[in-house]
Scaffold this motif. Structure first.
Motif, PDB file in Angstrom:
ATOM      1  N   ILE A 122       0.855  -1.190   0.000  1.00  0.00           N
ATOM      2  CA  ILE A 122       0.000   0.000   0.000  1.00  0.00           C
ATOM      3  C   ILE A 122       0.889   1.237   0.000  1.00  0.00           C
ATOM      4  O   ILE A 122       1.623   1.497   0.961  1.00  0.00           O
ATOM      5  N   GLN A 123       0.865   1.987  -1.091  1.00  0.00           N
ATOM      6  CA  GLN A 123       1.654   3.210  -1.167  1.00  0.00           C
ATOM      7  C   GLN A 123       1.032   4.308  -0.303  1.00  0.00           C
ATOM      8  O   GLN A 123      -0.138   4.247   0.065  1.00  0.00           O
ATOM      9  N   THR A 124       1.814   5.325  -0.041  1.00  0.00           N
ATOM     10  CA  THR A 124       1.341   6.417   0.805  1.00  0.00           C
ATOM     11  C   THR A 124       0.186   7.171   0.177  1.00  0.00           C
ATOM     12  O   THR A 124      -0.632   7.779   0.878  1.00  0.00           O
ATOM     13  N   ASP A 125       0.064   7.135  -1.151  1.00  0.00           N
ATOM     14  CA  ASP A 125      -1.054   7.810  -1.825  1.00  0.00           C
ATOM     15  C   ASP A 125      -2.294   6.936  -1.916  1.00  0.00           C
ATOM     16  O   ASP A 125      -3.285   7.322  -2.537  1.00  0.00           O
ATOM     17  N   GLY A 126      -2.261   5.724  -1.318  1.00  0.00           N
ATOM     18  CA  GLY A 126      -3.428   4.849  -1.300  1.00  0.00           C
ATOM     19  C   GLY A 126      -3.480   3.837  -2.422  1.00  0.00           C
ATOM     20  O   GLY A 126      -4.304   2.922  -2.391  1.00  0.00           O
ATOM     21  N   ARG A 127      -2.608   3.986  -3.411  1.00  0.00           N
ATOM     22  CA  ARG A 127      -2.590   3.010  -4.500  1.00  0.00           C
ATOM     23  C   ARG A 127      -1.897   1.725  -4.040  1.00  0.00           C
ATOM     24  O   ARG A 127      -1.048   1.758  -3.149  1.00  0.00           O
ATOM     25  N   VAL A 128      -2.269   0.614  -4.680  1.00  0.00           N
ATOM     26  CA  VAL A 128      -1.787  -0.706  -4.256  1.00  0.00           C
ATOM     27  C   VAL A 128      -0.989  -1.338  -5.381  1.00  0.00           C
ATOM     28  O   VAL A 128      -1.385  -1.298  -6.550  1.00  0.00           O
ATOM     29  N   ARG A 129       0.144  -1.940  -5.015  1.00  0.00           N
ATOM     30  CA  ARG A 129       0.943  -2.716  -5.959  1.00  0.00           C
ATOM     31  C   ARG A 129       1.168  -4.108  -5.379  1.00  0.00           C
ATOM     32  O   ARG A 129       0.980  -4.336  -4.190  1.00  0.00           O
ATOM     33  N   ALA A 130       1.595  -5.043  -6.231  1.00  0.00           N
ATOM     34  CA  ALA A 130       1.779  -6.425  -5.791  1.00  0.00           C
ATOM     35  C   ALA A 130       3.112  -6.626  -5.092  1.00  0.00           C
ATOM     36  O   ALA A 130       3.241  -7.510  -4.248  1.00  0.00           O
ATOM     37  N   CYS A 131       4.123  -5.834  -5.444  1.00  0.00           N
ATOM     38  CA  CYS A 131       5.417  -5.942  -4.785  1.00  0.00           C
ATOM     39  C   CYS A 131       6.184  -4.662  -5.059  1.00  0.00           C
ATOM     40  O   CYS A 131       5.751  -3.813  -5.836  1.00  0.00           O
ATOM     41  N   CYS A 132       7.365  -4.545  -4.448  1.00  0.00           N
ATOM     42  CA  CYS A 132       8.109  -3.286  -4.538  1.00  0.00           C
ATOM     43  C   CYS A 132       8.728  -3.071  -5.917  1.00  0.00           C
ATOM     44  O   CYS A 132       9.114  -1.950  -6.256  1.00  0.00           O
ATOM     45  N   GLY A 149      -4.930  -1.361  -7.690  1.00  0.00           N
ATOM     46  CA  GLY A 149      -6.169  -0.728  -7.257  1.00  0.00           C
ATOM     47  C   GLY A 149      -5.869   0.475  -6.397  1.00  0.00           C
ATOM     48  O   GLY A 149      -4.707   0.870  -6.203  1.00  0.00           O
ATOM     49  N   ASP A 150      -6.912   1.078  -5.839  1.00  0.00           N
ATOM     50  CA  ASP A 150      -6.769   2.277  -5.014  1.00  0.00           C
ATOM     51  C   ASP A 150      -7.702   2.162  -3.822  1.00  0.00           C
ATOM     52  O   ASP A 150      -8.922   2.024  -3.986  1.00  0.00           O
ATOM     53  N   LEU A 151      -7.141   2.226  -2.624  1.00  0.00           N
ATOM     54  CA  LEU A 151      -7.948   2.080  -1.399  1.00  0.00           C
ATOM     55  C   LEU A 151      -8.861   3.280  -1.153  1.00  0.00           C
ATOM     56  O   LEU A 151      -9.751   3.202  -0.316  1.00  0.00           O
ATOM     57  N   HIS A 152      -8.668   4.361  -1.867  1.00  0.00           N
ATOM     58  CA  HIS A 152      -9.592   5.489  -1.724  1.00  0.00           C
ATOM     59  C   HIS A 152     -10.980   5.137  -2.267  1.00  0.00           C
ATOM     60  O   HIS A 152     -11.997   5.615  -1.762  1.00  0.00           O
ATOM     61  N   SER A 153     -11.018   4.283  -3.291  1.00  0.00           N
ATOM     62  CA  SER A 153     -12.293   3.967  -3.945  1.00  0.00           C
ATOM     63  C   SER A 153     -12.673   2.497  -3.868  1.00  0.00           C
ATOM     64  O   SER A 153     -13.775   2.126  -4.271  1.00  0.00           O
ATOM     65  N   GLN A 154     -11.780   1.637  -3.364  1.00  0.00           N
ATOM     66  CA  GLN A 154     -12.042   0.201  -3.316  1.00  0.00           C
ATOM     67  C   GLN A 154     -11.724  -0.359  -1.932  1.00  0.00           C
ATOM     68  O   GLN A 154     -10.890   0.194  -1.211  1.00  0.00           O
ATOM     69  N   ALA A 155     -12.380  -1.467  -1.592  1.00  0.00           N
ATOM     70  CA  ALA A 155     -12.057  -2.198  -0.372  1.00  0.00           C
ATOM     71  C   ALA A 155     -10.913  -3.160  -0.653  1.00  0.00           C
ATOM     72  O   ALA A 155     -10.655  -3.528  -1.803  1.00  0.00           O
ATOM     73  N   LEU A 156     -10.231  -3.588   0.396  1.00  0.00           N
ATOM     74  CA  LEU A 156      -9.083  -4.475   0.219  1.00  0.00           C
ATOM     75  C   LEU A 156      -9.457  -5.784  -0.484  1.00  0.00           C
ATOM     76  O   LEU A 156      -8.762  -6.193  -1.419  1.00  0.00           O
ATOM     77  N   PRO A 157     -10.560  -6.489  -0.081  1.00  0.00           N
ATOM     78  CA  PRO A 157     -10.905  -7.728  -0.794  1.00  0.00           C
ATOM     79  C   PRO A 157     -11.203  -7.503  -2.276  1.00  0.00           C
ATOM     80  O   PRO A 157     -10.908  -8.356  -3.108  1.00  0.00           O
TER      81      PRO A 157
END
Length: 639
Positions: A316-326, A333-341
């Motif tokens: 989880i990046q600091t801006d809320g976007r999600v990546r699979a690895c570094c 995806g983006d946690l601002h608009s989506q749930a983790l599942p």
């Protein structure tokens, strides 16, 4: 069994199966809590990014899944202790205690939080230092104070000694540059002196900070210094790793070189003869695949994806976007608009997993670990066997020619002995040519055969090692089966209320407790349920179900799994909970499909109804009550 342990075993099972939609949750969550930093390091990209903290809304969406992690990285970029929310973050660390709880820091501001950190349950800290001399440190870590660093290191040592604890364990980090490379060997002693349990050497990567790439040492030079550092680490008993070089390969090289004298090298520069590293040959083109890096790959199993990251990691990046690895730049995806599942089993994660299942590494070009695997060209065992077959066939042809030549020469001498001089003279030139070939084979082919024999022994050792790895995997799978059975038995004996006590509540209906998912998991593959029935009509319905659990269900005896159904009014109110039950025989193993002819009886009164097919584990629970999704069909009952 703790939630993270059950989740880990289910996740490993799904990874080995190469599943795209997972019932398990991430084993590793990397939280980018902040990008704020108090230093301006010459090689760091963080200073070019916005100085922000992770939004509380995004953080709250991730918190319910932290209990399922075996590792939580609280911050790996920026400086956790430079944020205005540091106290809040430390309190969060205190709430969750996975087997590995990790934070990266420059250790300049840690003194004001020292007691809280030691009480937090943090297990590992990565200290970015890069030098053992004041002038080098303050040149690289711009804004950092050498005296402050040493004071904080000594404070940590005193506090840990007072508490008689080794936690958190400290890893001292060194990014190799021309500015500091002569201090690499001394850095190992420095880490040992100040309580480090390990050292990690990073190869400098290109960054958009304006730092000249000439600052990156030549590969051979960096390898030479690292070999000295590795030797010193083994002497004083401290762990050391390099992100590019592999210890096993280097130790084997060092063993081969130990008997040969080495010439002094000039790469030490001002460091003097005592620290000068030897001149080394280029890096070999082929390196054993399984020893490239400590990240766990499984090259010997063709049906297992080579990298587990998209099955296990969630960054989880600091801006809320999600990546699979570094390493992967792809945004999942983006946690601002989506749930983790929704992200974890979303189309982007599924596509990433699908690519790795078929060994498509097009989105992994930035991965340092995988790049080394691709550089050696695939599975070395398979390639070595093919090459060996070619060599053996060619050597067979050489041997046949050699024997043929020897027979021709013996025939020549026989003719001379019998007085057939004309025939012997006629064939003299050919005989001499054949004799020359015999000499050629003796002096050149035989050594080649000896080398081939040595290669054959090496391949045999590889084959034995492969068998050993296969046996290890078999034992691991047997252990997994025992653990899964234990988890199922433990959960089956609990009531629904007990089962969820103390565990985070999933945010979506499809989010299933990992312990439940070990057993209560089914997929309805196809069905032929009629959409129109007469009141009270009984019929048989063809239904195919797939066992998506981690174990085979018990289908015989008093405690068994059966197919059943419930009737609901079209407004959602329950009409009938327990419909007719259909035995499942034989029990499908995980991943297998069972074809059933299910018994069905329609309601007595006409109307519109909702039929829900589901499995029930007598006498414990319906699968739908443990997070599995039933099959819903709208049915019209008419006279």
């Amino acid at each position: 069994m703790k939630p993270h342990a059950a989740n880990a075993h289910l996740n490993e099972f799904e990874y080995r199966q190469g599943r795209l939609v997972l019932s398990s949750w991430p084993q590793v969550i990397d939280l980018g809590l902040t990008l704020k930093c108090n230093l301006d390091c010459v090689m760091c990209f963080t200073r070019l990014m916005p100085a922000i903290d992770l939004d509380r809304e995004c953080l709250e969406k991730a918190i319910p899944y932290l209990d399922f992690c075996r590792q939580i990285t609280w911050n790996d970029a920026g400086e956790l202790f430079a944020s205005g929310r540091t106290r809040e973050f430390i309190e969060l660390i205190k709430r969750y205690h996975p087997p590995k709880s990790y934070v990266s820091t420059n250790f300049q501001l840690v003194d004001r939080y020292m007691d809280d950190l030691l009480d937090s349950g943090l297990t590992h800290m990565s200290l970015s230092i890069d030098a053992v001399r004041r002038e080098t440190y303050e040149c690289i870590r711009v804004g950092g104070k050498w005296d402050k660093l040493i004071a904080n290191l000594e404070l940590m040592q005193r506090k840990k000694a007072e508490r008689r604890t080794e936690w958190p364990r400290l890893t001292f980090v060194f990014v190799a540059m021309r500015t500091n490379i002569a201090e690499m060997v001394e850095f190992v002693d420095f880490a040992r002196k100040y309580g480090g349990s390990s050292v990690e050497i990073f190869k400098m990567q290109p960054t958009p900070t304006g730092l000249e790439q000439s600052e990156a040492p030549a590969l051979e030079e960096e390898k030479a210094w690292y070999k000295q550092a590795l030797r010193r680490a083994r002497e004083i008993g401290i762990e050391i790793q390099h992100t590019y070089f592999n210890n096993e390969v280097l130790l084997a090289e060092m063993a081969r070189e130990s008997a040969a004298p080495t010439e002094p090298s000039a790469i030490g520069g001002a460091a003097g003869a005592a620290t000068a590293a030897p001149v080394l040959p280029p890096i070999p083109e082929r390196v054993p695949l399984e020893t490239l890096h400590r990240r766990q790959f499984d090259p010997t199993s063709g049906n297992v994806p080579i990298c587990p990251a998209p099955w296990q990691e969630f960054l989880i990046q600091t801006d809320g976007r999600v990546r699979a690895c570094c390493f992967s730049p792809a945004v999942m995806g983006d946690l601002h608009s989506q749930a983790l599942p929704e992200i974890w089993n979303g189309p982007e994660f599924q596509a990433f997993r699908r690519r790795l299942v078929v060994r498509d590494f097009s989105t992994c070009v930035r991965c340092a670990y995988l790049a080394k695997i691709l550089a050696v060209g695939g599975d070395p065992l398979e390639q070595a066997l093919v090459e060996m077959e070619r060599q053996v066939a060619e050597q067979g042809r050489w041997l046949d020619a050699y024997l043929s030549d020897a027979n021709w020469l013996m025939d020549y001498f026989r003719k001379v002995k019998q007085g057939q001089f004309k025939s012997a003279l006629r064939d003299a030139t050919a005989a001499l040519q054949m004799a020359g070939r015999v000499v050629w084979k003796n002096f050149f082919v035989k050594p080649a055969l000896v080398r081939a024999s040595a290669e054959s022994r090496r391949i045999n050792r590889r084959l034995v090692e492969t068998v050993r790895l296969a046996q290890q995997r078999t034992r691991r799978q047997a252990e997994d089966a025992g653990i899964l059975a234990e988890a199922v038995a433990w959960r089956a004996g609990q009531g629904a209320g007990e089962a969820s006590a103390g565990l985070p509540t999933p945010t979506l209906a499809a989010a299933q407790d990992p312990i439940d998912a070990l057993f209560y998991s089914v997929r309805f593959v196809r069905h032929e349920t009629p959409t129109r029935l007469r009141p009270g009509e009984e019929t048989r319905v063809a239904i195919a179900i797939m066992n998506t659990a981690a174990v085979a269900w018990p289908t015989e005896g008093d405690k068994s799994v059966k197919l059943a159904y419930s009737w609901y009014y079209d407004n959602g109110a329950l009409l009938l909970l327990d419909g007719l039950r259909t035995p499942i025989a034989p029990s499908p193993h995980p991943g297998e499909t069972a074809e059933l002819r299910a018994a069905l009886r329609a309601p007595e009164r006409p109307g519109r109804y909702i039929l829900k097919w589901d499995l029930v584990y007598d006498p414990f629970a319906w699968f739908k009550n443990r997070g599995s999704l039933p099959l819903e069909v709208e049915v019209l009952v008419e006279p």
